[in-house]
Design an enzyme around this catalytic site. Sequence first.
Site, mmCIF file in Angstrom:
data_model
loop_
_atom_site.group_PDB
_atom_site.id
_atom_site.type_symbol
_atom_site.label_atom_id
_atom_site.label_comp_id
_atom_site.label_asym_id
_atom_site.label_seq_id
_atom_site.Cartn_x
_atom_site.Cartn_y
_atom_site.Cartn_z
ATOM 1 N N GLN A 13 0.830 -1.206 0.000
ATOM 2 C CA GLN A 13 0.000 0.000 0.000
ATOM 3 C C GLN A 13 0.873 1.268 0.000
ATOM 4 O O GLN A 13 0.571 2.261 0.657
ATOM 5 C CB GLN A 13 -0.936 -0.003 1.206
ATOM 6 C CG GLN A 13 -2.059 -1.021 1.113
ATOM 7 C CD GLN A 13 -3.076 -0.686 0.022
ATOM 8 O OE1 GLN A 13 -3.200 0.462 -0.396
ATOM 9 N NE2 GLN A 13 -3.789 -1.690 -0.448
ATOM 10 N N SER A 14 1.931 1.237 -0.760
ATOM 11 C CA SER A 14 2.881 2.349 -0.799
ATOM 12 C C SER A 14 2.266 3.638 -1.338
ATOM 13 O O SER A 14 1.754 3.681 -2.459
ATOM 14 C CB SER A 14 4.077 1.968 -1.679
ATOM 15 O OG SER A 14 4.876 3.088 -1.972
#
Length: 329
Positions: free
Chosen positions: A70-71
């Site tokens: 989930q960068s």
Amino acid sequence: MRKRLALSHLPTPIQRPQRLAEALGVDLYVKRDDMTAGAEAGNKIRKLEYLLAAAREEGAGCVITCGGLQSNHARATALVSASLGLRSVLFLRTSDPTAAAPLEGNVLLDRLAGAEIRLISPEAYRERGALMAEAAAEIRAAGGRPYVIPEGGSNGLGALGYVRAMEEIRKQLDLGLAGGKPFDVIVHACGSGGTAAGTALGAARYEVAGEVRAMAVCEDRATFARIVVGIMDDARALEPRLGSPARLVIDDAAKGPAYGVSTPEQRARILQVARLSGLVLDPVYTGKAFSGLWDLAERGELSGKRVLFLHTGGLPGLLAQGATFADAL
């Protein structure tokens, strides 16, 4: 200064959340870098202004970068690259790279932007530099021109984005905003070191604050201290006019159980912050950093100080963790 692209909505405002400040007993201000843009908003876009300018200058047609599943950085890179007509390849770390990435949060935005996602294990992620270099070699062999951006956009060039952010704050103070005088301390989340490096260098260069406290959300103080010093050295090599940084404190007391994993207390504080101020923090970065600030306030370490919290964004990551808030709501 180095070439940059105008990708952000600047200047972002500095706000004083009155009820939250009173609850903490702190002279608190918030730099709203969660408002740097639309879906690509957050601190990463300031770095990308310099990094993607360099990519365009080199004639790149593809950008390669990496991060957690989930960068925020990967999402911002994918969206901004799409707007510039660049292809993006994202190496994303996940515990099970054989499973399909869930279409939620940042991953959904990555997919909407047309990014090529390559899921890799935590073990493989330790060799992310080599993996991205191999991908770049493949693209060159096929006749393309790749440009590799490190994790978080955190290198000397990317850090210049936060040197410039401190110049922006200086101009706001000179206009009489946020009390019109320097802060005693700037607090922000630290996940890859670039924001800390640029903020510390810029805070000193533009006399914005005497201390920068980087709240680690992963790794320990010693690791980040080494990383940030290296990034600052690289930034000064690019911009020799940058001198010694402001006092930089790496604080790992609020990093939580692991990267992307918050404690029940941190989630409760995210809830309290939202209800006292309307500010939305995330459980990966800003929620941990503000929880650390809260601890400092409770111990009286911020008493009598002017404090600026740098809100670095992260809303899509919060939306991907809704289930973890079930007990708090």
